[in-house]
Write an enzyme that holds these catalytic residues in place. Structure first.
Site, short mmCIF file in Angstrom:
data_model
loop_
_atom_site.label_atom_id
_atom_site.label_comp_id
_atom_site.label_asym_id
_atom_site.label_seq_id
_atom_site.Cartn_x
_atom_site.Cartn_y
_atom_site.Cartn_z
N ASP A 302 0.71 -1.19 0.10
CA ASP A 302 0.01 0.22 0.05
C ASP A 302 0.89 1.28 0.08
O ASP A 302 0.49 2.37 -0.37
CB ASP A 302 -0.96 -0.10 1.14
CG ASP A 302 -2.07 -1.22 1.14
OD1 ASP A 302 -2.71 -0.99 0.09
OD2 ASP A 302 -2.08 -2.09 1.90
N GLY A 309 0.39 8.75 1.27
CA GLY A 309 0.17 9.91 1.54
C GLY A 309 -0.99 10.61 0.43
O GLY A 309 -1.83 11.35 0.95
N TYR A 386 -9.54 -0.85 2.33
CA TYR A 386 -9.13 -0.79 3.73
C TYR A 386 -9.01 0.46 4.33
O TYR A 386 -8.56 1.44 3.50
CB TYR A 386 -7.67 -1.52 3.71
CG TYR A 386 -7.93 -2.72 4.63
CD1 TYR A 386 -8.26 -4.11 4.26
CD2 TYR A 386 -7.53 -2.53 6.13
CE1 TYR A 386 -8.19 -5.21 4.99
CE2 TYR A 386 -7.70 -3.86 6.90
CZ TYR A 386 -7.96 -4.97 6.49
OH TYR A 386 -7.80 -6.12 7.20
N GLU A 387 -8.91 0.77 5.61
CA GLU A 387 -8.30 1.86 6.12
C GLU A 387 -7.29 1.80 7.15
O GLU A 387 -7.27 0.82 7.81
CB GLU A 387 -9.39 2.81 7.09
CG GLU A 387 -10.28 4.09 6.34
CD GLU A 387 -11.25 3.33 5.40
OE1 GLU A 387 -11.35 2.17 5.16
OE2 GLU A 387 -11.74 4.14 4.50
CU LIG Z 1 -6.91 -7.74 7.21
#
Ligand SMILES: [Cu+2]
Length: 649
Positions: A302, A309, A386-387
């Site tokens: 990621d 950013g 996702y976070e």
């Molecule tokens: Cu996970």
């Protein structure tokens, strides 16, 4: 509650200030005027080219600044990547090179263009029709990074292996309905679909997965909880310099790493003592455990493949942070060389964190107790489904902590009714969450009381029984110098109480010991992907929890400069190949920590936060508890007096 946004100063005043909007567009203008760039050039990143440490540490307010931008470009027409360094002070391109055989991170425009290209493809449309989907505008196509599996078809192409989900309405949570067994391979340079792999129809799962209060309801028994700081916060932000109590640091931000901490120091009896020169999340990877055709490639890096950013959220007071908040905007480039301001990207606030220390003298009834307060510097990135929240904490006793908060929506698939998945768990009827892991690699450019440091591994050892240990109770610690890069590749060992200590051999505390900080691991795990797996080669950093390298400004990322589609071996495994000696020199500590995610029904439809991280704690850095001078709790005059305990009046 109150909040203000620090106005990003129009002009940089310190060598470590992130590039301003004007500098980003300026770098692009200089580059464009000096190089003939094709019409299909995309700007991958424009970030501060950091000055050498000596320059930075010698800088005094008012000194002239040398500002430069590091730029990565790709020419989509030629499929070529270029790196440039642009001097903003000299208005000149001072370095320019073609970087053969690499793929830079996926840029935001490609997300949208890839989705449009897939939706327009007749083969993909046919696959959707087979699944009863005819309104393609309701589909979501996520451009997953392609990985590198040695497929002949992939060679020399910039690719995405895109996955599809279907919404029932434009604001529906589309992750409820994964289109299983469908993989669309897209050439991102030509923005064309290379092929559509349909491995057989699995029906779309039957249930919605929305989580708004209209759907989920709202419990009614929460009374207000207010955090008030009537005199404002105790920290001060001056440009990008942050001061809180005895801590001073500079806040940076890059499109790739997001928040960067620079020159973190603690004032000890009037002396500014450096601890960290630079700290940032250097990469991360999420290997999935399902070997089947539409799952095996899920290995998102990621940081290096997307840039956390760019993906930073604009934060909201009372939601993401609570209390007396100050925000910092971040400025990043867009793919056309423009500047994009991410409003309120970094949040600064203080938190009460229980007690800091306490003792009650049971003979006299005398009590002293202190409340612990911590400074929180955080940002949250959304990477597709996702976070990731990245929270740096600074404590009054000299402790530094990084905590990552994982939340958002899990990557998933669909299974046939009645099917029980082998490589994961059911989270809802016919919805399946594959087992996976999240490995974070943080780069800690240590500077404990100066740049020359050494790193020791400390284990606790039981003494053998014998004349010196007649009661079999003896145990002690053993510290081993990690003398070179080959020796400094280590794993956690909680059963031996293992930690790593970064010391400055030239600076002694009053007990005659070198001053130091220790890296205290938290929860951790090793990868389960085999040694020959593509992801293991590409994310070599995840095979060791601790790496130490001799500082080299070019060594910035755990998986190398260009992890996207990289065949493997880059980053840390390459950085340590020369086995540089590490004693009493400028060292960089890299710590890898893994969150092991065996998914649960409770993680659906949106995951409660999971926490993972580590701490840096002073060990002989100070002569005693450095937080003795924290004042007694102001709200309660009785605390610390000769009373039995601390009772509110
Ligand atoms: Cu996970």
């Amino acid at each position: 509650m109150a909040s203000t946004t620090a106005v990003a100063s129009a002009r940089a005043t310190h060598p470590l200030d992130p590039l301003t909007a004007e500098e980003i567009t300026g770098a692009w203008e200089i580059l464009r005027s000096q190089k003939s760039l094709g019409p299909r050039t995309r700007v991958v990143s424009i970030a501060l080219q950091e000055s050498p440490k000596e320059t930075v540490l010698a800088h005094r307010p008012g000194d002239a600044l040398e500002r430069a931008a590091a730029v990565v470009l790709m020419d989509s027409a030629e499929g070529k990547t270029y790196e440039a360094v642009v001097s903003l002070t000299g208005k000149d391109v001072v370095a320019w090179r073609h970087v053969p055989g690499v793929q830079p991170s996926i840029v935001l425009d490609e997300f949208f263009e890839c989705e449009a290209a897939v939706r327009a493809d007749p083969r993909w449309q046919e696959a959707l029709r087979k699944r009863g989907v005819t309104d393609f505008s309701l589909t979501m196509v996520d451009p997953w990074s392609a990985g590198n599996f040695g497929f002949a078809d992939d060679e020399g192409r910039r690719l995405s292996r895109a996955l599809t989900w279907v919404r029932r309405s434009p604001d529906d949570n589309g992750y409820a309905r994964p289109v299983a067994n469908l993989l669309t391979v897209v050439d991102l340079d030509t923005m064309t679909v290379v092929r559509v792999e349909d491995h057989g129809v699995v029906p779309l799962p039957p249930e919605d997965a929305n989580y708004s209060p209209e759907v989920a309801g709202s419990r009614l028994d929460l009374k207000p909880l207010e955090i008030r700081q009537p005199e404002g916060p105790s920290f001060e932000l001056d440009g990008h310099e942050l001061r809180w109590q005895k801590w001073t640091m500079r806040l940076g931000f890059t499109p790739r790493e997001g928040l960067v901490l620079h020159t973190v120091s603690y004032a000890d009896q009037g002396r500014e003592r450096l601890i960290l020169y630079r700290a940032a999340v250097a990469d991360m990877v999420v290997p999935y455990g399902d070997p089947r055709p539409t799952y095996f490639h899920r290995n998102a890096f990621d940081v290096g493949e997307y840039g956390i950013g760019y993906l930073a959220n604009s934060l909201e007071n009372g939601c993401d942070c609570l209390g007396e908040i100050r925000y910092l905007d971040a400025v990043v480039n867009d793919s056309r060389g423009g500047a994009l301001t991410l409003r309120n990207a970094v949040c600064l606030h203080e938190e009460d964190y229980g007690i800091l220390w306490k003792h009650f003298d049971w003979r006299t009834g005398y009590t002293e107790v202190r409340r612990s307060r911590r400074l929180v510097v955080s940002f949250i990135a959304t990477v597709g489904n996702y976070e990731y929240g990245f929270y740096w904490y600074f404590y009054q006793d000299g402790t530094i902590q990084l905590e990552v908060k994982l939340t958002g929506i899990m990557s998933n698939g669909a299974v046939l009714p009645g099917e029980k998945p082998r490589w994961g768990e059911l989270v809802a009827p016919q919805v399946y969450g594959p087992i996976h892991q999240h490995f974070f690699n943080v780069r800690l450019d240590m500077a404990v009381d100066g740049l020359a440091n050494s790193v020791y591994e400390v284990n606790t050892v039981a003494d053998p029984p014998g004349p010196e240990n007649p009661h079999h109770n003896a145990f002690h610690t053993e510290a081993t110098l990690l003398a070179s890069e080959a020796q400094a590749q280590r794993l956690v060992d909680p059963l031996r109480g293992r930690f790593w200590k970064i010391v400055n051999p030239a600076v002694r505390n009053r007990l005659g010991e070198p001053v130091g900080y220790k890296l205290v691991p938290g929860e951790n795990v090793l990868p389960f992907a085999g040694p020959e797996a593509s992801v293991t080669k590409r994310a070599g950093f995840m095979t060791r929890h601790l790496w130490v390298t001799r500082h080299d400004a070019r060594e910035r990322y755990g998986a190398g400069d260009y992890p996207n589609q990289h065949p493997g071996g880059a980053g840390l495994p390459t950085y340590v190949q020369d086995d540089a000696p590490l004693e009493n020199t400028d060292v960089v500590v890299w710590y890898t920590f893994g969150a092991h995610h065996v998914v649960r029904p409770e993680d659906w439809p949106v995951m409660p936060v999971t926490y993972i991280g580590f701490m840096l704690k002073p060990v002989g850095f100070f002569d005693r508890n450095p937080a003795l001078d924290v004042p007694r709790p102001a709200a309660n005059g009785a605390c610390g007096h000769a009373t039995p305990g601390c009772h509110p009046a």
